[in-house]
Design an enzyme around this catalytic site. Structure first.
Site, PDB file in Angstrom:
ATOM      1  CB  CYS A 142      34.779  32.584  46.030  1.00 11.94           C
ATOM      2  SG  CYS A 142      33.990  32.670  44.394  1.00 11.94           S
ATOM      3  CB  SER A 192      36.001  30.947  38.970  1.00 10.13           C
ATOM      4  OG  SER A 192      35.268  29.864  38.429  1.00 10.13           O
ATOM      5  CG  HIS A 235      38.467  31.337  43.578  1.00 13.37           C
ATOM      6  ND1 HIS A 235      38.275  30.575  44.707  1.00 13.37           N
ATOM      7  CD2 HIS A 235      37.273  31.370  42.945  1.00 13.37           C
ATOM      8  CE1 HIS A 235      37.026  30.138  44.755  1.00 13.37           C
ATOM      9  NE2 HIS A 235      36.398  30.619  43.700  1.00 13.37           N
ATOM     10  CD  GLU A 237      41.461  30.210  46.574  1.00  2.00           C
ATOM     11  OE1 GLU A 237      40.426  29.666  46.160  1.00  2.00           O
ATOM     12  OE2 GLU A 237      41.526  31.423  46.834  1.00  2.00           O
ATOM     13  NE  ARG A 249      33.762  21.835  36.283  1.00  2.00           N
ATOM     14  CZ  ARG A 249      33.939  22.711  37.263  1.00  2.00           C
ATOM     15  NH1 ARG A 249      34.522  22.352  38.401  1.00  2.00           N
ATOM     16  NH2 ARG A 249      33.531  23.969  37.109  1.00  2.00           N
TER      17      ARG A 249
END
Length: 321
Positions: A142, A192, A235, A237, A249
């Site tokens: 990322c 993201s 991402h 993972e 959030r």
């Protein structure tokens, strides 16, 4: 084969509860085998979550892996206890004279800053320069991928009009690469981020090549032609609920972040998401470890980065050096 980590690391209990083969340091010391030596530079603020996610992917291979966790000395995370950092993490000054089979550099929530404005940029560039002589193969993730491809090859990043978040379909554009051996022609992966690199910039560079791209999310995987550096701009993972936790959030802060695309059932954030990328994510890490680290790294770690280290290019990725 197992992943070898410190006995008391918090990730140990989590991984063992998931039936993942974790080897204690004591048991590993009594095996006559050289484990792969990896260093994980963890730039994420949620260090325990990130180290657990990545170790989960590294563990499911037929290899024994010894991992050193590294943090930056010029910036200390405020989201993890000092005791955890002092117990399990090292800094560059502690390991700069060592050599490693592989290195992973994580992302970081600093995408909207110019690279040179990041607090630890000078230290990070020192580490990335060191990796060219002391690490056999490096995997960047990322923002770490954006930083690495900028530092090593001058490829810039571009700000997106809005945060890119969701799970997107990707196409393998170089199916002959061992990195994507076993991949479907099209596969899913999460992203993201607020910035991107452009495929055209990578294609124009003689030392880089594209491996996988997405019509919606852009570049997903690129690598150097000498296979020393790998860049994953998503991402793989991530856990099933990571994008949900990020969205919840941001929504609680009133940031107006869009709902992650193709993630929640019926695009309804009140429903529980499912992981649809786990198999390809595991295969990505396994292929990198097997073809570009284990099978080509010198058995004698002192040879890493020397004239005797021929490097993990695709031509010798099927035969251990």
């Amino acid at each position: 084969m197992p992943i070898r980590i410190p006995d008391s690391l918090p990730a140990t209990d989590v991984l063992e509860s998931e039936n993942i083969f974790v080897m204690t340091e004591f048991r590993a010391m009594h095996q006559d085998i050289r484990p792969l030596k990896l260093v994980l530079l963890n730039l994420m603020p949620t260090k325990i979550v990130t180290e657990t996610q990545i170790m989960r992917k590294l563990s499911n291979t037929p290899l024994q892996i010894e991992i050193d966790l590294m943090q930056t000395a010029s910036y200390t995370s405020k989201n993890v206890s000092a005791q955890h950092l002092d117990t399990f993490y090292t800094t560059f000054d502690d390991i700069k004279d060592e050599r490693f089979d592989g290195m992973i550099i994580t992302g970081a929530p600093v995408e909207l800053l110019d690279f040179e404005s990041v607090d630890y940029w000078d230290e990070l560039t020192q580490i990335m320069a060191w990796s060219t002589t002391n690490v056999h193969s490096t995997l960047h993730i990322c923002w770490g991928a954006q930083a690495g491809i900028y530092h090593h090859y001058g490829i810039p990043k571009y700000e997106l009009p809005a945060k890119l978040s969701g799970v997107f379909e990707h196409e393998v554009v170089k199916p002959s690469s061992p990195l994507v051996r076993g991949f479907n022609d099209f596969f899913l992966a999460p992203h993201s981020r607020f910035t991107e690199v452009h495929a055209a910039d990578i294609e124009a560079h003689p030392d880089l090549e594209l491996i996988a791209v997405s019509d919606e999310a852009g570049v997903y995987i690129a690598k150097s032609t000498d296979s020393r550096n790998f860049f994953v701009f998503g991402h793989p993972e991530y856990d099933a609920d990571t994008l949900k936790r990020e969205y919840d959030r941001d929504a609680a802060k009133g940031l107006g972040t869009p709902v992650p695309q193709h993630y929640f059932p019926d695009d309804d954030p009140s429903q529980e998401p499912h992981a649809t990328w786990r198999a390809h994510a595991q295969l990505l890490y396994t292929n990198w470890l097997n073809y570009y680290v284990y099978q080509t790294t010198p058995y004698d770690l002192a040879r890493v980065g020397s004239e005797d280290d021929n490097g993990p290019d695709d031509r010798n990725a099927d035969a251990r050096a």
